[in-house]
Design an enzyme around this catalytic site. Structure first.
Site, PDB file in Angstrom:
ATOM      1  N   SER A 238      17.042  55.213  76.350  1.00 11.60           N
ATOM      2  CA  SER A 238      15.607  55.760  76.455  1.00 11.60           C
ATOM      3  C   SER A 238      15.554  56.891  75.912  1.00 11.60           C
ATOM      4  O   SER A 238      14.401  57.580  76.144  1.00 11.60           O
ATOM      5  CB  SER A 238      15.460  55.618  78.166  1.00 11.60           C
ATOM      6  OG  SER A 238      15.157  54.429  78.575  1.00 11.60           O
TER       7      SER A 238
ATOM      8  N   LYS B  10      12.404  57.366  73.882  1.00 13.84           N
ATOM      9  CA  LYS B  10      11.217  57.735  74.474  1.00 13.84           C
ATOM     10  C   LYS B  10      10.585  59.136  74.097  1.00 13.84           C
ATOM     11  O   LYS B  10       9.485  59.453  74.102  1.00 13.84           O
ATOM     12  CB  LYS B  10      11.233  57.634  75.829  1.00 13.84           C
ATOM     13  CG  LYS B  10      11.114  56.078  76.366  1.00 13.84           C
ATOM     14  CD  LYS B  10      11.572  55.834  77.810  1.00 13.84           C
ATOM     15  CE  LYS B  10      11.364  54.405  78.058  1.00 13.84           C
ATOM     16  NZ  LYS B  10      12.329  54.113  79.403  1.00 13.84           N
TER      17      LYS B  10
ATOM     18  N   SER C 209      11.791  57.622  83.450  1.00 14.15           N
ATOM     19  CA  SER C 209      12.069  56.812  82.311  1.00 14.15           C
ATOM     20  C   SER C 209      11.282  55.361  82.347  1.00 14.15           C
ATOM     21  O   SER C 209      12.026  54.308  81.983  1.00 14.15           O
ATOM     22  CB  SER C 209      13.509  56.626  82.011  1.00 14.15           C
ATOM     23  OG  SER C 209      13.922  56.347  80.543  1.00 14.15           O
TER      24      SER C 209
ATOM     25  N   LYS D  48      15.927  64.633  77.507  1.00 17.65           N
ATOM     26  CA  LYS D  48      15.947  63.093  77.830  1.00 17.65           C
ATOM     27  C   LYS D  48      17.189  62.451  78.070  1.00 17.65           C
ATOM     28  O   LYS D  48      18.056  62.651  77.167  1.00 17.65           O
ATOM     29  CB  LYS D  48      15.067  62.307  76.891  1.00 17.65           C
ATOM     30  CG  LYS D  48      14.453  60.994  77.154  1.00 17.65           C
ATOM     31  CD  LYS D  48      13.687  60.774  78.547  1.00 17.65           C
ATOM     32  CE  LYS D  48      13.535  59.638  78.996  1.00 17.65           C
ATOM     33  NZ  LYS D  48      14.590  58.840  79.844  1.00 17.65           N
TER      34      LYS D  48
END
Length: 298
Positions: free
Chosen positions: A71, A74, A132, A249
């Site tokens: 993720s 993202k 997320s 992140k």
């Protein structure tokens, strides 16, 4: 928080609060004089750190080796959205059943968006980056892609992700998904992801979102009433364990293992970096902490 291979099932691990250890102490390596700083050893298969102000490389470990990114993908999703001309962060997006079905089909990490609710673009960015949410990622791709069908819009959005990667000089990166659940070709490198994060952090909105520990969205239901969503908690444990952390992140999955793109500012100096394929949620935070301490000590 998912791997880059189509159909792989992976449920996001519960966030682990890092409570221990001298290695996570803010000053673990910072007290050593610059000339005596020992290059840290990390469990992650790949790592890269740079001074965000000067772009000087401070640490590399397999920094240009392509790996599944989970993720951390993202970050690019958010950057593409925030790069749209005349962006209205308060524009409302109606949550479709397709987004919910996608979460169920892929056992994917979720912002638990409710079908029929109207959610602002700003709220979707928080849902994307804190818990997320793959449903939030899908909603944004559907909203900001071009085309007469949802499939066409998603394809268009992923195309924008790759165009942006090329424009940033991310030569070892390819996206084939809006969230990290790929179709076999979703990969990047520690150096490329750090470059991406550095660029994304130039956005005030992005910076505000990724340093937020918890966010509660108030959405509009089908009947026009206000729904107070359950709070979204940021999966980045460094925000609580490492003084000066400002983002960025997490990512994880069977292939990606445990990833973290991180940034912190101390005394006017910002260090930014990435670890890919670490061994656990706790270890990726430990790895990042070692690298941040090393960066600040140089």
């Amino acid at each position: 928080m998912i791997t880059g291979i189509k159909g792989t099932r992976f449920r996001r691990a519960a966030a682990v609060t890092v409570t221990t250890g001298a290695v996570l102490a803010a000053g673990a390596f910072g007290a050593a004089p610059a000339g005596a700083v020992t290059t840290p050893t990390i469990a992650a298969a790949g790592g890269y750190v740079m001074n965000n102000g000067t772009a000087k490389t401070l640490y590399t470990k397999a920094a240009d080796t392509k790996r599944s990114t989970g993720s951390t993908t993202k970050i690019m999703t958010a950057k593409v959205v925030l790069s749209q001309p005349n962006l209205n962060l308060d524009a409302k997006v109606t949550i479709q059943k397709a987004y919910s079905d996608y979460i169920v089909a892929n056992t994917a990490s979720s912002a638990h968006l409710i079908v029929g609710d109207k959610v602002t673009v700003r709220q979707l960015l928080y849902g994307l980056m804190l818990p997320s949410g793959c449903d939030a990622a899908y909603a944004l791709a559907d909203k900001f892609g071009s085309g007469s069908t949802r499939a066409a819009r998603v394809k268009s959005f992923i195309g924008k992700m790759n165009t942006t990667a090329r424009s940033l000089g991310m030569t070892n990166t390819k996206f084939d998904s809006f969230d990290g659940i790929g179709n076999g070709s979703n990969y990047s490198t520690p150096r490329d992801l750090t470059k991406l994060a550095s660029s994304a952090m130039k956005s005030t909105t992005f910076k505000t979102v990724v340093k937020t520990k918890s966010y509660t969205a108030k959405t509009v239901t089908k009947t026009g009433s206000i729904r107070t969503m359950a709070a979204w908690t940021n999966t980045n444990t460094l925000l609580s364990s490492y003084s000066g952390t400002i983002g960025v992140k997490t990512g994880s999955g069977p292939e990606a293992k445990y990833c973290l793109v991180f940034a912190a500012t101390r005394n006017g100096k910002t260090i930014i970096g990435t670890v890919l394929a670490s061994t656990s949620i706790t270890q990726r935070a430990t790895d990042a902490t070692k690298l941040l301490n090393y960066g600040f000590a140089r």
